[in-house]
Design a protein around this motif. Structure first.
Motif, PDB file in Angstrom:
ATOM      1  N   SER A  15      55.056  21.767 -32.261  1.00  0.00           N
ATOM      2  CA  SER A  15      53.673  22.237 -32.284  1.00  0.00           C
ATOM      3  C   SER A  15      52.706  21.054 -32.120  1.00  0.00           C
ATOM      4  O   SER A  15      51.735  21.124 -31.353  1.00  0.00           O
ATOM      5  CB  SER A  15      53.397  22.966 -33.603  1.00  0.00           C
ATOM      6  N   ALA A  16      53.002  19.947 -32.827  1.00  0.00           N
ATOM      7  CA  ALA A  16      52.160  18.751 -32.726  1.00  0.00           C
ATOM      8  C   ALA A  16      52.199  18.184 -31.308  1.00  0.00           C
ATOM      9  O   ALA A  16      51.163  17.791 -30.739  1.00  0.00           O
ATOM     10  CB  ALA A  16      52.617  17.697 -33.730  1.00  0.00           C
ATOM     11  N   ARG A  17      53.392  18.168 -30.725  1.00  0.00           N
ATOM     12  CA  ARG A  17      53.540  17.621 -29.366  1.00  0.00           C
ATOM     13  C   ARG A  17      52.750  18.453 -28.353  1.00  0.00           C
ATOM     14  O   ARG A  17      52.055  17.925 -27.491  1.00  0.00           O
ATOM     15  CB  ARG A  17      55.024  17.575 -28.995  1.00  0.00           C
ATOM     16  N   ARG A  18      52.883  19.759 -28.476  1.00  0.00           N
ATOM     17  CA  ARG A  18      52.170  20.640 -27.540  1.00  0.00           C
ATOM     18  C   ARG A  18      50.654  20.501 -27.678  1.00  0.00           C
ATOM     19  O   ARG A  18      49.923  20.664 -26.708  1.00  0.00           O
ATOM     20  CB  ARG A  18      52.583  22.101 -27.788  1.00  0.00           C
ATOM     21  N   ALA A  19      50.205  20.229 -28.906  1.00  0.00           N
ATOM     22  CA  ALA A  19      48.764  20.098 -29.145  1.00  0.00           C
ATOM     23  C   ALA A  19      48.251  18.715 -28.780  1.00  0.00           C
ATOM     24  O   ALA A  19      47.041  18.464 -28.834  1.00  0.00           O
ATOM     25  CB  ALA A  19      48.463  20.389 -30.614  1.00  0.00           C
ATOM     26  N   GLY A  20      49.176  17.797 -28.439  1.00  0.00           N
ATOM     27  CA  GLY A  20      48.775  16.436 -28.102  1.00  0.00           C
ATOM     28  C   GLY A  20      48.361  15.630 -29.319  1.00  0.00           C
ATOM     29  O   GLY A  20      47.649  14.633 -29.200  1.00  0.00           O
ATOM     30  N   ALA A  21      48.824  16.075 -30.513  1.00  0.00           N
ATOM     31  CA  ALA A  21      48.469  15.382 -31.759  1.00  0.00           C
ATOM     32  C   ALA A  21      49.437  14.235 -32.017  1.00  0.00           C
ATOM     33  O   ALA A  21      50.618  14.311 -31.672  1.00  0.00           O
ATOM     34  CB  ALA A  21      48.514  16.359 -32.932  1.00  0.00           C
ATOM     35  N   ASP A  22      48.929  13.159 -32.624  1.00  0.00           N
ATOM     36  CA  ASP A  22      49.781  12.046 -33.029  1.00  0.00           C
ATOM     37  C   ASP A  22      50.581  12.506 -34.245  1.00  0.00           C
ATOM     38  O   ASP A  22      49.994  12.789 -35.297  1.00  0.00           O
ATOM     39  CB  ASP A  22      48.915  10.843 -33.385  1.00  0.00           C
ATOM     40  N   PRO A  23      51.927  12.608 -34.143  1.00  0.00           N
ATOM     41  CA  PRO A  23      52.707  13.137 -35.267  1.00  0.00           C
ATOM     42  C   PRO A  23      52.654  12.254 -36.508  1.00  0.00           C
ATOM     43  O   PRO A  23      52.973  12.705 -37.611  1.00  0.00           O
ATOM     44  CB  PRO A  23      54.126  13.218 -34.699  1.00  0.00           C
ATOM     45  N   LYS A  24      52.216  10.989 -36.349  1.00  0.00           N
ATOM     46  CA  LYS A  24      52.115  10.090 -37.501  1.00  0.00           C
ATOM     47  C   LYS A  24      50.754  10.186 -38.203  1.00  0.00           C
ATOM     48  O   LYS A  24      50.554   9.594 -39.258  1.00  0.00           O
ATOM     49  CB  LYS A  24      52.373   8.639 -37.059  1.00  0.00           C
ATOM     50  N   ASP A  25      49.855  10.957 -37.612  1.00  0.00           N
ATOM     51  CA  ASP A  25      48.513  11.146 -38.181  1.00  0.00           C
ATOM     52  C   ASP A  25      48.549  12.417 -39.044  1.00  0.00           C
ATOM     53  O   ASP A  25      48.473  13.523 -38.525  1.00  0.00           O
ATOM     54  CB  ASP A  25      47.496  11.276 -37.047  1.00  0.00           C
ATOM     55  N   GLU A  26      48.660  12.218 -40.369  1.00  0.00           N
ATOM     56  CA  GLU A  26      48.824  13.375 -41.256  1.00  0.00           C
ATOM     57  C   GLU A  26      47.664  14.359 -41.147  1.00  0.00           C
ATOM     58  O   GLU A  26      47.871  15.575 -41.089  1.00  0.00           O
ATOM     59  CB  GLU A  26      48.988  12.940 -42.716  1.00  0.00           C
ATOM     60  N   ALA A  27      46.440  13.859 -41.102  1.00  0.00           N
ATOM     61  CA  ALA A  27      45.276  14.751 -41.019  1.00  0.00           C
ATOM     62  C   ALA A  27      45.329  15.602 -39.754  1.00  0.00           C
ATOM     63  O   ALA A  27      45.022  16.806 -39.788  1.00  0.00           O
ATOM     64  CB  ALA A  27      43.987  13.932 -41.057  1.00  0.00           C
ATOM     65  N   ALA A  28      45.734  14.990 -38.645  1.00  0.00           N
ATOM     66  CA  ALA A  28      45.811  15.724 -37.370  1.00  0.00           C
ATOM     67  C   ALA A  28      46.878  16.814 -37.432  1.00  0.00           C
ATOM     68  O   ALA A  28      46.670  17.931 -36.944  1.00  0.00           O
ATOM     69  CB  ALA A  28      46.113  14.753 -36.230  1.00  0.00           C
TER      70      ALA A  28
END
Length: 224
Positions: free
Chosen positions: A44-57
């Motif tokens: 889900s994080a990858r598809r959203a383009g979110a940094d998986p190490k960024d907890e808030a994101a």
């Protein structure tokens, strides 16, 4: 009759999922692959383009991320992400690192904890992961810490990837396994470690049947 819970922890590639699934079939218990749940959040994080190490994101994605665990007619666990079966996609090598990163966040672990415990409250389960015996099910009836050498785990993972038609060089897979071991054992939230009352089973020299027999012996002893 009381529900029975069997917790299997261990590093990436130790054979937890394959053996836990076989154990559940043998015992007639529900199999819960918690790693697949974290992989689904990672996807889900990858598809959203979110940094998986960024907890808030990552936490910002959770309210709109519906993760569901279902059992298909094939008897296997299927992972659904917002209604889409992503069981195959979450097994891609790049998702392993996303899963490791998102699972390091306390907020993500807390979000999924109730889901995992509820499954154990309402069923006899074989649950595998990295903190099942230490955090998720600390009162589990049987705790097993499954391990094998990094080299052997890399060899097994390469065979699995070849069978799926997504081969990777063994040195790449070994490097990823060593990195994931470090990440999983050094994270602040529920690091990978053997529970004090867990029985360690090293499968480096064992084939599948030998590993399964070893686990059944441990379970038989503990449930006597």
């Amino acid at each position: 009759m009381k529900n029975v819970s069997i917790a299997i922890d261990g590093p990436s590639g130790a054979g937890k999922s394959t053996l836990a699934r076989a154990l559940a079939r043998e015992k007639g218990y529900l199999y819960v692959d918690t790693g697949a749940i974290y992989r689904t959040i990672g996807l889900s994080a990858r598809r959203a383009g979110a940094d998986p190490k960024d907890e808030a994101a990552v936490l910002a994605l959770l309210p709109d991320t519906h993760v569901e665990l279902r059992y298909g007619d094939d008897g296997l666990q299927h992972m659904l992400l917002n209604g889409e079966d992503v069981s195959q996609e979450i097994r891609l090598p790049e998702i392993s690192l996303y899963a490791s990163a998102v699972s390091a966040h306390p907020g993500v672990r807390a979000y999924l904890l109730d889901m995992q415990r509820e499954l154990a409250r309402t069923n006899s389960v074989v649950m595998d992961g990295r903190d099942i015996g230490t955090v998720v099910l600390p009162e589990a009836d049987v705790k097993i810490f499954l391990t094998a050498s990094a080299q052997e785990r890399a060899r097994r993972r390469c065979r699995e990837l070849e069978q799926r038609g997504t081969p990777e060089p063994e040195e790449t897979v070994l490097r990823e396994i060593v990195q994931r071991d470090w990440d999983d054992t050094h994270r602040a939230a529920a690091p990978l470690r053997r529970a004090e009352d867990a029985v360690e089973v090293d499968t480096t020299q064992l084939d599948f049947q030998g590993s399964l027999d070893a686990l059944l012996r441990v379970i038989g002893e503990k449930l006597k």
